[in-house]
Design an enzyme around this catalytic site. Structure first.
Site, PDB file in Angstrom:
ATOM      1  N   GLU A   1      -8.663   0.409  -3.249  1.00 58.59           N
ATOM      2  CA  GLU A   1      -9.599   0.453  -2.119  1.00 58.59           C
ATOM      3  C   GLU A   1     -10.526   1.636  -2.340  1.00 58.59           C
ATOM      4  O   GLU A   1     -10.072   2.726  -2.714  1.00 58.59           O
ATOM      5  CB  GLU A   1      -8.845   0.674  -0.806  1.00 58.59           C
ATOM      6  CG  GLU A   1      -7.942  -0.470  -0.427  1.00 58.59           C
ATOM      7  CD  GLU A   1      -7.153  -0.144   0.836  1.00 58.59           C
ATOM      8  OE1 GLU A   1      -7.351   0.933   1.419  1.00 58.59           O
ATOM      9  OE2 GLU A   1      -6.328  -0.966   1.219  1.00 58.59           O
TER      10      GLU A   1
ATOM     11  N   HIS B   1       0.866   6.218   1.793  1.00 58.71           N
ATOM     12  CA  HIS B   1       1.681   7.130   2.613  1.00 58.71           C
ATOM     13  C   HIS B   1       2.680   7.941   1.783  1.00 58.71           C
ATOM     14  O   HIS B   1       3.065   9.033   2.161  1.00 58.71           O
ATOM     15  CB  HIS B   1       2.457   6.354   3.675  1.00 58.71           C
ATOM     16  CG  HIS B   1       1.632   6.001   4.882  1.00 58.71           C
ATOM     17  ND1 HIS B   1       0.299   6.270   5.006  1.00 58.71           N
ATOM     18  CD2 HIS B   1       1.987   5.394   6.045  1.00 58.71           C
ATOM     19  CE1 HIS B   1      -0.144   5.849   6.170  1.00 58.71           C
ATOM     20  NE2 HIS B   1       0.863   5.310   6.822  1.00 58.71           N
TER      21      HIS B   1
ATOM     22  N   ARG C   1      -9.579   8.075  -1.750  1.00 58.03           N
ATOM     23  CA  ARG C   1     -10.559   8.556  -0.760  1.00 58.03           C
ATOM     24  C   ARG C   1     -11.381   9.682  -1.353  1.00 58.03           C
ATOM     25  O   ARG C   1     -10.922  10.409  -2.235  1.00 58.03           O
ATOM     26  CB  ARG C   1      -9.846   9.041   0.500  1.00 58.03           C
ATOM     27  CG  ARG C   1      -9.111   7.953   1.247  1.00 58.03           C
ATOM     28  CD  ARG C   1      -8.560   8.485   2.562  1.00 58.03           C
ATOM     29  NE  ARG C   1      -9.601   8.598   3.543  1.00 58.03           N
ATOM     30  CZ  ARG C   1      -9.782   7.753   4.550  1.00 58.03           C
ATOM     31  NH1 ARG C   1      -8.960   6.752   4.739  1.00 58.03           N
ATOM     32  NH2 ARG C   1     -10.775   7.929   5.397  1.00 58.03           N
TER      33      ARG C   1
ATOM     34  N   HIS D   1      -3.995  -4.505   7.486  1.00 55.58           N
ATOM     35  CA  HIS D   1      -4.137  -3.372   8.398  1.00 55.58           C
ATOM     36  C   HIS D   1      -3.342  -3.611   9.688  1.00 55.58           C
ATOM     37  O   HIS D   1      -3.613  -4.551  10.410  1.00 55.58           O
ATOM     38  CB  HIS D   1      -5.600  -3.052   8.766  1.00 55.58           C
ATOM     39  CG  HIS D   1      -5.777  -1.575   8.995  1.00 55.58           C
ATOM     40  ND1 HIS D   1      -5.358  -0.944  10.137  1.00 55.58           N
ATOM     41  CD2 HIS D   1      -6.285  -0.610   8.200  1.00 55.58           C
ATOM     42  CE1 HIS D   1      -5.612   0.334  10.031  1.00 55.58           C
ATOM     43  NE2 HIS D   1      -6.161   0.584   8.864  1.00 55.58           N
TER      44      HIS D   1
ATOM     45  N   THR E   1      -8.463   3.781   7.818  1.00 52.04           N
ATOM     46  CA  THR E   1      -9.706   2.998   7.823  1.00 52.04           C
ATOM     47  C   THR E   1      -9.913   2.368   9.203  1.00 52.04           C
ATOM     48  O   THR E   1      -9.053   1.638   9.689  1.00 52.04           O
ATOM     49  CB  THR E   1      -9.621   1.880   6.751  1.00 52.04           C
ATOM     50  OG1 THR E   1      -9.106   2.448   5.561  1.00 52.04           O
ATOM     51  CG2 THR E   1     -10.983   1.277   6.504  1.00 52.04           C
TER      52      THR E   1
ATOM     53  N   ASN F   1       0.857  -1.193   0.000  1.00 53.57           N
ATOM     54  CA  ASN F   1       0.000   0.000   0.000  1.00 53.57           C
ATOM     55  C   ASN F   1       0.897   1.249   0.000  1.00 53.57           C
ATOM     56  O   ASN F   1       1.696   1.440   0.926  1.00 53.57           O
ATOM     57  CB  ASN F   1      -0.899  -0.033   1.243  1.00 53.57           C
ATOM     58  CG  ASN F   1      -1.867   1.137   1.278  1.00 53.57           C
ATOM     59  OD1 ASN F   1      -1.467   2.271   1.041  1.00 53.57           O
ATOM     60  ND2 ASN F   1      -3.114   0.878   1.572  1.00 53.57           N
TER      61      ASN F   1
ATOM     62  N   ARG G   1      -7.145  12.869  -0.007  1.00 52.36           N
ATOM     63  CA  ARG G   1      -6.087  13.369   0.887  1.00 52.36           C
ATOM     64  C   ARG G   1      -4.706  12.807   0.549  1.00 52.36           C
ATOM     65  O   ARG G   1      -3.697  13.333   0.971  1.00 52.36           O
ATOM     66  CB  ARG G   1      -6.428  13.090   2.350  1.00 52.36           C
ATOM     67  CG  ARG G   1      -6.336  11.637   2.733  1.00 52.36           C
ATOM     68  CD  ARG G   1      -6.436  11.437   4.220  1.00 52.36           C
ATOM     69  NE  ARG G   1      -7.794  11.564   4.702  1.00 52.36           N
ATOM     70  CZ  ARG G   1      -8.243  10.958   5.802  1.00 52.36           C
ATOM     71  NH1 ARG G   1      -7.423  10.229   6.531  1.00 52.36           N
ATOM     72  NH2 ARG G   1      -9.483  11.087   6.198  1.00 52.36           N
TER      73      ARG G   1
ATOM     74  N   HIS H   1      -5.711   3.672  -2.070  1.00 48.99           N
ATOM     75  CA  HIS H   1      -7.069   4.004  -1.620  1.00 48.99           C
ATOM     76  C   HIS H   1      -7.413   5.388  -2.168  1.00 48.99           C
ATOM     77  O   HIS H   1      -6.777   6.376  -1.800  1.00 48.99           O
ATOM     78  CB  HIS H   1      -7.086   4.007  -0.081  1.00 48.99           C
ATOM     79  CG  HIS H   1      -8.438   4.234   0.516  1.00 48.99           C
ATOM     80  ND1 HIS H   1      -8.663   4.150   1.866  1.00 48.99           N
ATOM     81  CD2 HIS H   1      -9.644   4.555  -0.037  1.00 48.99           C
ATOM     82  CE1 HIS H   1      -9.939   4.392   2.113  1.00 48.99           C
ATOM     83  NE2 HIS H   1     -10.549   4.656   0.978  1.00 48.99           N
TER      84      HIS H   1
ATOM     85  N   GLU I   1     -11.184  -9.363   2.680  1.00 50.87           N
ATOM     86  CA  GLU I   1      -9.924  -8.997   3.323  1.00 50.87           C
ATOM     87  C   GLU I   1     -10.222  -8.864   4.809  1.00 50.87           C
ATOM     88  O   GLU I   1     -11.001  -7.985   5.218  1.00 50.87           O
ATOM     89  CB  GLU I   1      -9.378  -7.672   2.770  1.00 50.87           C
ATOM     90  CG  GLU I   1      -8.082  -7.274   3.487  1.00 50.87           C
ATOM     91  CD  GLU I   1      -7.380  -6.068   2.863  1.00 50.87           C
ATOM     92  OE1 GLU I   1      -7.536  -5.829   1.649  1.00 50.87           O
ATOM     93  OE2 GLU I   1      -6.661  -5.376   3.616  1.00 50.87           O
TER      94      GLU I   1
END
Ligand code: PXP
Length: 243
Positions: A70, A10, A45, A190, A101, A7, A49, A43, A151
């Protein structure tokens, strides 16, 4: 054996902190794949962001397989996903005020929105996974709604200490067994770290792990020394060239 989806949200978060062009998550994806990532997870969003539409567009061109998007069960992002055609879409709950999340999608409590999103994505030829808490009822409902995979949310396991951690691992194993029994592909993610990942990777039938924070956190430290040395060299060389 489980595959590793990295992922890279970040990386985009750092870029968005300055609204500049670096670090580019597209470059991060290429490096992650060079490092052995089997897939790339992002993801998109609602508030954009971190990952923005341009990232999804380019990543669809540069990540040949294993691109996992995602997204929330919201009409706008579902439409974008159907157009972009990632290899996989993972439906997640989303709240504007959350840092990341929180909790799994409540497919039992709110099935109709989830089902609509699943149908649209599958019609577009996209494999659909649901990010749910390790709860057998949620797994059963996921099959009923037509998901291809679940998941399992590993956040509670990751935060648990002592005996509770073993109990949380058992919940993941039970939900995982139910998912496989019902013919679902099994994913998890996660809060997974270098310390806690192996017990989850060993769960029978585990097909995919999605990991972001811990990998990017480590990359900051493994790369920081070299980054400072590169800048220091430029500063020193500039002074020399003045003489
Ligand atoms: N899986 C899902 C569905 C997520 O929302 C996230 C966080 O974006 C992850 C996996 C990765 O979690 P972490 O960054 O804690 O490794």
């Amino acid at each position: 054996m489980a595959t590793l989806g990295v992922n890279i949200d970040h990386v985009a978060t750092i870029r968005q902190a300055r609204r500049t062009h670096e670090p580019d998550p597209v470059t991060a994806a290429s490096l992650a794949m060079l490092g052995g990532a089997d897939g790339i997870t992002i993801h998109l969003r609602e508030d954009r962001r971190h990952i923005v539409d341009r990232d999804l567009r380019i990543l669809r061109e540069t990540v040949p397989s294993g691109l996992n998007l995602e997204l929330a069960c919201e009409a706008e992002v579902v439409r974008i996903a159907c157009e972009a055609k990632p290899d996989e879409a993972t439906l997640v709950p989303e709240r504007r005020e959350e840092v990341t999340t929180e909790g799994g999608l409540d497919v039992v409590g709110d099935p109709s929105r989830v089902q609509r999103a699943i149908e649209q994505l599958r019609e577009a030829g996209i494999m659909v996974s649901l990010f749910i808490d390790p709860d057998e009822e949620q797994v059963e409902k996921s099959v009923e709604l037509g998901a291809d995979a679940v998941e399992l949310h590993t956040g509670s396991y990751a935060l648990a200490k002592g005996n509770v951690r073993q109990q949380e691992l058992q919940r993941l194993m039970d939900a995982g067994a139910k998912a496989r029994q019902l013919g679902l592909k099994l994913h998890a993610g996660h809060g997974l770290t270098y310390q806690n990942v192996q017990a989850v990777a060993c769960i029978e039938g585990m097909g995919e792990l999605n990991i972001g924070h811990s990998i990017v956190a480590r990359a900051v430290f493994t790369g920081l020394k070299e980054a400072v040395a590169d800048m220091k060299r430029l500063v020193v060389e500039a002074n020399w060239s003045k003489r």
